[in-house]
Write an enzyme that holds these catalytic residues in place. Structure first.
Site, PDB file in Angstrom:
ATOM      1  N   THR A   1       0.878  -1.186   0.000  1.00 50.37           N
ATOM      2  CA  THR A   1       0.000   0.000   0.000  1.00 50.37           C
ATOM      3  C   THR A   1       0.902   1.219   0.000  1.00 50.37           C
ATOM      4  OG1 THR A   1      -1.897  -1.016   1.063  1.00 50.37           O
ATOM      5  CG2 THR A   1      -1.546   1.317   1.542  1.00 50.37           C
TER       6      THR A   1
ATOM      7  N   GLY B   1     -11.229  -1.020   2.867  1.00 48.20           N
ATOM      8  CA  GLY B   1     -10.294  -0.955   3.989  1.00 48.20           C
ATOM      9  C   GLY B   1     -10.240   0.428   4.611  1.00 48.20           C
ATOM     10  N   ASP B   2      -9.165   0.664   5.337  1.00 49.60           N
ATOM     11  CA  ASP B   2      -8.997   1.926   6.064  1.00 49.60           C
ATOM     12  C   ASP B   2      -8.527   3.070   5.173  1.00 49.60           C
ATOM     13  OD1 ASP B   2      -6.589   0.206   5.924  1.00 49.60           O
ATOM     14  OD2 ASP B   2      -5.611   2.009   6.715  1.00 49.60           O
TER      15      ASP B   2
ATOM     16  N   GLY C   1      -6.457  -3.350   7.434  1.00 48.63           N
ATOM     17  CA  GLY C   1      -7.438  -2.271   7.426  1.00 48.63           C
ATOM     18  C   GLY C   1      -8.531  -2.417   8.456  1.00 48.63           C
TER      19      GLY C   1
END
Ligand code: ASP
Length: 293
Positions: free
Chosen positions: A163, A193-194, A217
């Site tokens: 990421t 996800g986050d 996440g």
């Protein structure tokens, strides 16, 4: 150290030693590209976005081309940019393939009507904004291999980091943050996800700090990691101290693996992880990047 700066990460996880030098070097290139934007008088928002674009274009990372695949073998991309000047934010989640999700996120921010667009609605917005959809060329052999390993049950090897995120401070002391990801390997289609959620994976506020987080996440979402660590800086913690405390809290409260990069409006930096690696780089205008993992 203080003043204008760009800090970049290439994902918390466990990048194997053979690939690590290139993984770290890519972060250095991205941070320097962001710092060049600052040197040219660009804003923190432009600098953070530029750094993330460089990483999205690099298939080594889990963002843009080379992003992790869902259990269905598809790409669903999450990205967000946030401007600390006025707390404007723009993001996309579960976006079908587009080469530069962070550019689509920026277009959402500039459009201003919504903060976060999902899936087909996000793709329709992107097409209307002039972005051409990507295709099979965005799915790399390495991404297919990672999914195959995950399917074989070797989950730990599937989540190898990648990421990407950037935080920046410009000459006026404004902060910004940007994060982009393909998410976790083998995720259920529709999972978000986050990374694209303000306050979870990404946060920027001139009144506190800017943060891009990475890791599992679901854990990061549950603790509101990015907002929490920035609030700690506003409360007087030094950025490095705040970063380390936040990552420790992530592990203690919800058993989360991850890391984060953090920058205060005065240019002080924090970097922390509880994973084996998190490629990262720090670049100030006119200076070569400092890199680490
Ligand atoms: N945080 C990302 C997600 O859960 C994955 C990562 O940072 O590697 O989507």
């Amino acid at each position: 150290m203080s003043g204008p700066v760009v800090v970049v990460h290439g994902g918390a996880g466990r990048v194997d030693p053979a690939r690590l030098p290139a993984h770290v070097a890519g972060c250095g290139e991205a941070a320097e590209a962001g710092a060049a934007v600052l040197a040219g008088g660009g804003s923190a928002l432009d600098a953070a976005q530029r750094a993330v674009e460089v990483l999205e274009a690099n298939p080594l990372y889990n963002a843009g081309v080379g992003g992790s695949l869902t259990a269905a073998g598809t790409l669903e991309l999450d990205a967000l940019v946030m401007d600390g000047r006025d707390l404007r934010a723009g993001g996309v989640c579960a976006l079908p393939p587009f080469a530069f999700p962070i550019r689509v996120a920026r277009a959402v921010l500039e459009d201003g009507r919504h903060v976060l667009l999902a899936a087909e609605g996000a793709a329709a917005f992107a097409r209307e904004a002039g972005f051409a959809p990507g295709g099979e060329e965005m799915i790399t052999a390495r991404a297919r291999e990672r999914l195959a390993r995950w399917e074989a049950g070797r989950v730990g090897e599937g989540w190898a980091g990648g990421t990407v995120g950037a935080v920046a401070v410009d000459g006026a002391g404004h902060v910004a943050a940007a994060t982009s990801t393909g998410g976790t390997v083998g995720k259920r289609p529709g999972r978000v996800g986050d990374s694209p959620i303000p306050g979870a994976g990404t946060w920027a506020d001139d009144g506190s700090a800017a943060c891009s987080a990475t890791g599992i996440g679901e854990a990061i979402l549950r603790v509101g990691l990015a907002r929490g660590v920035c609030d700690a800086v506003a409360g007087g913690a030094a950025p490095q101290e705040a970063a380390e405390a936040a990552v420790a809290m992530l592990q203690e409260r919800v058993g989360g693996d991850g890391g984060l990069i953090l920058v205060a409006p005065d240019g002080r930096v924090g970097v922390a992880r509880n994973t084996a690696t998190m490629s990262h780089a720090v670049a100030r205008p006119g200076e070569p990047a400092w890199t680490g993992s």
